[in-house]
Design a protein around this motif. Structure first.
Motif, PDB file in Angstrom:
ATOM      1  N   LEU A  46       0.852  -1.181   0.000  1.00  0.00           N
ATOM      2  CA  LEU A  46       0.000   0.000   0.000  1.00  0.00           C
ATOM      3  C   LEU A  46       0.885   1.228   0.000  1.00  0.00           C
ATOM      4  CD1 LEU A  46      -2.041  -1.867   2.403  1.00  0.00           C
ATOM      5  CD2 LEU A  46      -3.348  -0.461   0.839  1.00  0.00           C
ATOM      6  N   THR A  47       0.519   2.223  -0.795  1.00  0.00           N
ATOM      7  CA  THR A  47       1.325   3.425  -0.899  1.00  0.00           C
ATOM      8  C   THR A  47       1.407   4.127   0.444  1.00  0.00           C
ATOM      9  OG1 THR A  47      -0.613   4.707  -1.560  1.00  0.00           O
ATOM     10  CG2 THR A  47       0.752   3.782  -3.312  1.00  0.00           C
ATOM     11  N   ARG A  56      -3.209   3.264  -0.906  1.00  0.00           N
ATOM     12  CA  ARG A  56      -3.743   2.735  -2.166  1.00  0.00           C
ATOM     13  C   ARG A  56      -2.925   1.529  -2.611  1.00  0.00           C
ATOM     14  NH1 ARG A  56      -8.315   5.934  -3.895  1.00  0.00           N
ATOM     15  NH2 ARG A  56      -8.377   7.565  -2.308  1.00  0.00           N
ATOM     16  N   LEU A  57      -3.567   0.621  -3.315  1.00  0.00           N
ATOM     17  CA  LEU A  57      -2.922  -0.624  -3.733  1.00  0.00           C
ATOM     18  C   LEU A  57      -1.864  -0.400  -4.807  1.00  0.00           C
ATOM     19  CD1 LEU A  57      -6.151  -2.785  -3.958  1.00  0.00           C
ATOM     20  CD2 LEU A  57      -4.254  -3.228  -2.399  1.00  0.00           C
ATOM     21  N   VAL A  58      -0.770  -1.127  -4.663  1.00  0.00           N
ATOM     22  CA  VAL A  58       0.278  -1.107  -5.674  1.00  0.00           C
ATOM     23  C   VAL A  58       0.920  -2.485  -5.732  1.00  0.00           C
ATOM     24  CG1 VAL A  58       1.989  -0.265  -4.006  1.00  0.00           C
ATOM     25  CG2 VAL A  58       2.404   0.033  -6.446  1.00  0.00           C
ATOM     26  N   VAL A  59       1.198  -2.964  -6.937  1.00  0.00           N
ATOM     27  CA  VAL A  59       1.889  -4.246  -7.115  1.00  0.00           C
ATOM     28  C   VAL A  59       3.382  -3.966  -7.164  1.00  0.00           C
ATOM     29  CG1 VAL A  59       2.261  -6.221  -8.650  1.00  0.00           C
ATOM     30  CG2 VAL A  59      -0.046  -5.328  -8.305  1.00  0.00           C
ATOM     31  N   ARG A  60       4.137  -4.514  -6.217  1.00  0.00           N
ATOM     32  CA  ARG A  60       5.579  -4.318  -6.141  1.00  0.00           C
ATOM     33  C   ARG A  60       6.347  -5.348  -6.959  1.00  0.00           C
ATOM     34  NH1 ARG A  60       6.041   0.796  -4.411  1.00  0.00           N
ATOM     35  NH2 ARG A  60       5.207   1.138  -2.313  1.00  0.00           N
ATOM     36  N   LYS A  80      -6.504  -3.176 -10.435  1.00  0.00           N
ATOM     37  CA  LYS A  80      -7.105  -2.155  -9.575  1.00  0.00           C
ATOM     38  C   LYS A  80      -6.059  -1.334  -8.825  1.00  0.00           C
ATOM     39  CE  LYS A  80     -11.588  -4.391  -8.855  1.00  0.00           C
ATOM     40  NZ  LYS A  80     -12.408  -3.259  -9.362  1.00  0.00           N
ATOM     41  N   GLN A  81      -4.867  -1.258  -9.368  1.00  0.00           N
ATOM     42  CA  GLN A  81      -3.830  -0.451  -8.716  1.00  0.00           C
ATOM     43  C   GLN A  81      -4.303   0.992  -8.563  1.00  0.00           C
ATOM     44  OE1 GLN A  81       0.499  -1.185  -9.013  1.00  0.00           O
ATOM     45  NE2 GLN A  81       0.003  -1.960 -11.056  1.00  0.00           N
ATOM     46  N   GLY A  82      -3.964   1.574  -7.430  1.00  0.00           N
ATOM     47  CA  GLY A  82      -4.391   2.934  -7.156  1.00  0.00           C
ATOM     48  C   GLY A  82      -5.719   3.018  -6.432  1.00  0.00           C
ATOM     49  N   LYS A  83      -6.395   1.873  -6.290  1.00  0.00           N
ATOM     50  CA  LYS A  83      -7.665   1.838  -5.566  1.00  0.00           C
ATOM     51  C   LYS A  83      -7.418   1.537  -4.095  1.00  0.00           C
ATOM     52  CE  LYS A  83     -10.297   2.138  -9.318  1.00  0.00           C
ATOM     53  NZ  LYS A  83     -11.209   3.275  -9.579  1.00  0.00           N
ATOM     54  N   LYS A  84      -8.430   1.787  -3.274  1.00  0.00           N
ATOM     55  CA  LYS A  84      -8.339   1.443  -1.859  1.00  0.00           C
ATOM     56  C   LYS A  84      -8.437  -0.083  -1.710  1.00  0.00           C
ATOM     57  CE  LYS A  84     -10.403   5.736  -0.172  1.00  0.00           C
ATOM     58  NZ  LYS A  84     -11.529   6.338   0.606  1.00  0.00           N
ATOM     59  N   PRO A  85      -7.763  -0.644  -0.702  1.00  0.00           N
ATOM     60  CA  PRO A  85      -7.765  -2.105  -0.550  1.00  0.00           C
ATOM     61  C   PRO A  85      -9.152  -2.703  -0.339  1.00  0.00           C
ATOM     62  CG  PRO A  85      -6.738  -1.029   1.337  1.00  0.00           C
ATOM     63  CD  PRO A  85      -6.879   0.004   0.276  1.00  0.00           C
TER      64      PRO A  85
END
Length: 228
Positions: A46-47, A56-60, A80-85
């Motif tokens: 999460l950012t 916000r969600l991010v794939v590392r 859905k990157q950038g969305k709330k979990p």
């Protein structure tokens, strides 16, 4: 075994093969378990401060995890990157329960048995076939909740998921261990809020808890509306 599979085993009665809590709550929790497993595997985060919108969600890391259910979950989160979990917890749990039950039956952990609801509607129940793995899980849960031993990360995650569902007492029953439900819940809360996992994992658990509360509220509202 996946975290979601462990959770489903704990929430399914070994003898009756039925859930100990409502299906809508379990489905949200299973979605949360998939999200938490991805964060523990270092795939999802999460950012934080200085990275744009906080939480916000991010794939590392998009490397495959060699399990189709986790790879599928990773793809969904990536979309859905950038969305709330909490926006992915529901979709991650959608139609997952039966797939997990089928996998556990294929592994010989559960049995698939046909049944009928109200003697009319066909359904399935999933009693235990080989409870060895679940017994080990329960032993670790009891050591953490009753004795106070520090749990390993996956067990702490399970405690956190059960606590978010308000179902710790249904898995580790107070009357079987001469402990009060209040003390059991207090210890589960301590574990859930402890430093056993990364900030991303804790935020994922918080998102799952919020989504579960919303699901329960919606189900209750629907029930009240239907009966009026």
């Amino acid at each position: 075994m996946l975290l979601a599979e462990d959770l489903l085993l704990l929430l399914t009665d070994d003898d009756t093969g039925r859930l100990l809590v409502s299906g809508s709550e379990v489905d949200v929790a299973l979605g949360g378990a998939r999200l938490i497993e991805l964060t523990m595997a270092g795939r999802v985060d999460l950012t934080g401060e200085g990275e744009g919108r906080k939480g916000r969600l991010v794939v590392r890391d998009s490397t495959r995890l060699a399990d189709p259910l986790l790879d599928e979950a990773l793809d969904l989160v990536a979309a859905k990157q950038g969305k709330k979990p909490d926006t992915v917890v529901g979709p991650l749990g959608k139609k997952l329960r039966d797939r997990l039950y089928a996998r556990l039956a294929e592994q010989g952990v559960l049995r698939s048995e046909r049944d009928k609801v109200l003697g009319i509607f066909p359904t399935r129940k999933w009693p235990a076939a080989d409870a060895a793995h679940e017994r080990q899980l329960r032993a670790e849960l009891e050591q953490a909740l009753l004795i106070g031993l520090q749990p390993r990360e996956r067990v702490a995650a399970l405690v956190s998921l059960l606590h978010a569902l308000g179902s710790v007492h249904k898995v580790v029953r107070p009357k079987d261990h001469a402990v009060s439900k209040r003390d059991l819940d207090r210890r589960a809360k301590e574990i859930a809020e402890g430093d056993w996992g990364s900030a991303a994992v804790r935020k994922a658990i918080a998102a799952m808890a919020a989504a579960t509360t919303a699901a329960v509220t919606a189900a209750t509202a629907a029930s009240v509306s239907g009966s009026s």
